[in-house]
Design a protein around this motif. Structure first.
Motif, PDB file in Angstrom:
ATOM      1  N   UNK A  41       0.825  -1.209   0.000  1.00 13.10           N
ATOM      2  CA  UNK A  41       0.000   0.000   0.000  1.00 13.10           C
ATOM      3  C   UNK A  41       0.846   1.241   0.000  1.00 13.10           C
ATOM      4  N   UNK A  42       0.183   2.389   0.015  1.00 12.50           N
ATOM      5  CA  UNK A  42       0.921   3.647   0.103  1.00 12.50           C
ATOM      6  C   UNK A  42       0.156   4.723   0.853  1.00 12.50           C
ATOM      7  N   UNK A  51      -3.453  18.939  21.606  1.00 13.56           N
ATOM      8  CA  UNK A  51      -4.184  19.719  22.612  1.00 13.56           C
ATOM      9  C   UNK A  51      -5.202  18.853  23.352  1.00 13.56           C
ATOM     10  N   UNK A  52      -4.814  17.618  23.621  1.00 17.35           N
ATOM     11  CA  UNK A  52      -5.674  16.720  24.383  1.00 17.35           C
ATOM     12  C   UNK A  52      -6.711  15.982  23.572  1.00 17.35           C
ATOM     13  N   UNK A  53      -6.794  16.249  22.270  1.00 15.44           N
ATOM     14  CA  UNK A  53      -7.784  15.591  21.424  1.00 15.44           C
ATOM     15  C   UNK A  53      -7.099  14.642  20.441  1.00 15.44           C
ATOM     16  N   UNK A  54      -7.717  13.477  20.164  1.00 17.00           N
ATOM     17  CA  UNK A  54      -7.140  12.558  19.185  1.00 17.00           C
ATOM     18  C   UNK A  54      -7.341  13.070  17.765  1.00 17.00           C
ATOM     19  N   UNK A  55      -6.316  12.941  16.942  1.00 12.38           N
ATOM     20  CA  UNK A  55      -6.360  13.344  15.540  1.00 12.38           C
ATOM     21  C   UNK A  55      -5.864  12.175  14.701  1.00 12.38           C
ATOM     22  N   UNK A  56      -6.547  11.880  13.596  1.00 11.62           N
ATOM     23  CA  UNK A  56      -6.110  10.850  12.664  1.00 11.62           C
ATOM     24  C   UNK A  56      -6.129  11.442  11.254  1.00 11.62           C
ATOM     25  N   UNK A  57      -4.976  11.387  10.584  1.00  8.82           N
ATOM     26  CA  UNK A  57      -4.855  11.982   9.259  1.00  8.82           C
ATOM     27  C   UNK A  57      -4.389  10.936   8.248  1.00  8.82           C
ATOM     28  N   UNK A  58      -5.011  10.884   7.065  1.00  7.21           N
ATOM     29  CA  UNK A  58      -4.493  10.015   6.007  1.00  7.21           C
ATOM     30  C   UNK A  58      -3.319  10.692   5.314  1.00  7.21           C
ATOM     31  N   UNK A  59      -2.293   9.923   4.985  1.00  6.70           N
ATOM     32  CA  UNK A  59      -1.142  10.490   4.293  1.00  6.70           C
ATOM     33  C   UNK A  59      -0.381   9.385   3.582  1.00  6.70           C
ATOM     34  N   UNK A  60       0.520   9.781   2.682  1.00  9.87           N
ATOM     35  CA  UNK A  60       1.366   8.830   1.988  1.00  9.87           C
ATOM     36  C   UNK A  60       2.536   8.424   2.867  1.00  9.87           C
ATOM     37  N   UNK A 140       9.400   7.782  -1.012  1.00  7.65           N
ATOM     38  CA  UNK A 140       7.954   8.009  -0.999  1.00  7.65           C
ATOM     39  C   UNK A 140       7.380   7.933  -2.408  1.00  7.65           C
ATOM     40  N   UNK A 141       8.065   8.561  -3.365  1.00  5.86           N
ATOM     41  CA  UNK A 141       7.585   8.542  -4.747  1.00  5.86           C
ATOM     42  C   UNK A 141       7.651   7.127  -5.317  1.00  5.86           C
ATOM     43  N   UNK A 142       8.775   6.446  -5.089  1.00  8.39           N
ATOM     44  CA  UNK A 142       8.930   5.100  -5.638  1.00  8.39           C
ATOM     45  C   UNK A 142       8.043   4.077  -4.938  1.00  8.39           C
ATOM     46  N   UNK A 143       7.668   4.357  -3.682  1.00 15.07           N
ATOM     47  CA  UNK A 143       6.771   3.440  -2.983  1.00 15.07           C
ATOM     48  C   UNK A 143       5.404   3.420  -3.658  1.00 15.07           C
TER      49      UNK A 143
END
Length: 226
Positions: A41-42, A51-60, A140-143
């Protein structure tokens, strides 16, 4: 007596955070399984607390040996935090998941999915060494598309200054995999409902040239090989 070198580790050591509470038989820690899932996958999901809050971010992401590299804007809060010198690093959890099939059981309760997943816990740190940063961005690019890094213009000084890269060592890692069909209750087997697995797989379409692509520009072989 001759000195014997210890054999290299081939598995990640299970920890309290990487041992599942359910279906432990589906967990795997060997390097080959974990790396194969990551390399398939990639897109990952990067979880952290802000700041005390959960954060989930999609990224390569890209993998180089026992390291994951993730990139983003230098204005990104998590990437800035990962580079702070007063408290270096950002505690994170990175997940990668592939859905391989929809498991349709005779009862609604036993519906499931076949999947391969990896969860990585650790401390992400910003990459500041120029050579490592360049190598990480190429990875990252080649992945995403093997061979593409050498077939495109590398980042210039302005672009590199606007791009942050964080590194996460693969140490506290686990994989989890489900395969096979539905696990129906014996008393449900005679019910008149279809049961089985609907396979799911990514499909690449035919490449679409850019509107401003110069006529006669050949299509690279790494596209036709997919």
């Amino acid at each position: 007596m001759a000195h014997e070198e210890s054999a290299p580790d081939t598995s990640y050591t299970p920890t309290e955070r990487t041992v599942p509470t359910r279906a432990r038989e589906r967990a795997a820690y060997d390097h080959d399984t974990v790396h194969a899932i990551l390399d398939a996958g990639y897109v990952c999901h990067l979880g952290f607390v802000r700041d005390g809050d959960p954060i989930v971010l999609p990224t390569l992401y890209g993998r180089v040996g026992d390291r994951l590299y993730l990139h983003g804007s230098t204005g990104s809060r998590p990437l800035r935090t990962a580079g702070e010198t007063a408290d270096p690093g950002l505690p994170v959890c990175v997940t990668v998941t592939h859905v391989d099939g929809l498991v349709l059981a005779k009862s609604a309760f036993h519906h499931s999915i076949n999947y391969r997943s990896v969860v990585v816990h650790g401390t992400a740190r910003q990459v500041v060494d120029p050579d490592e940063k360049t190598a990480a961005l190429d990875a990252l690019v080649d992945h995403v598309l093997p061979g593409r890094a050498a077939d495109s213009r590398p980042g210039n000084t302005k672009e590199l200054a606007a791009t942050a890269v964080i590194r996460l060592d693969l140490r506290e890692v686990s994989a989890k995999i489900r395969t096979g069909g539905p696990n129906d209750e014996p008393e449900d087997l005679e019910l008149p409902y279809w049961s089985g697995v609907l396979p799911v797989a990514p499909v690449y379409g035919a490449p679409i040239p850019a509107d401003d692509l110069a006529p006669g520009t050949p299509q690279p072989p790494y596209l036709t090989a997919r």
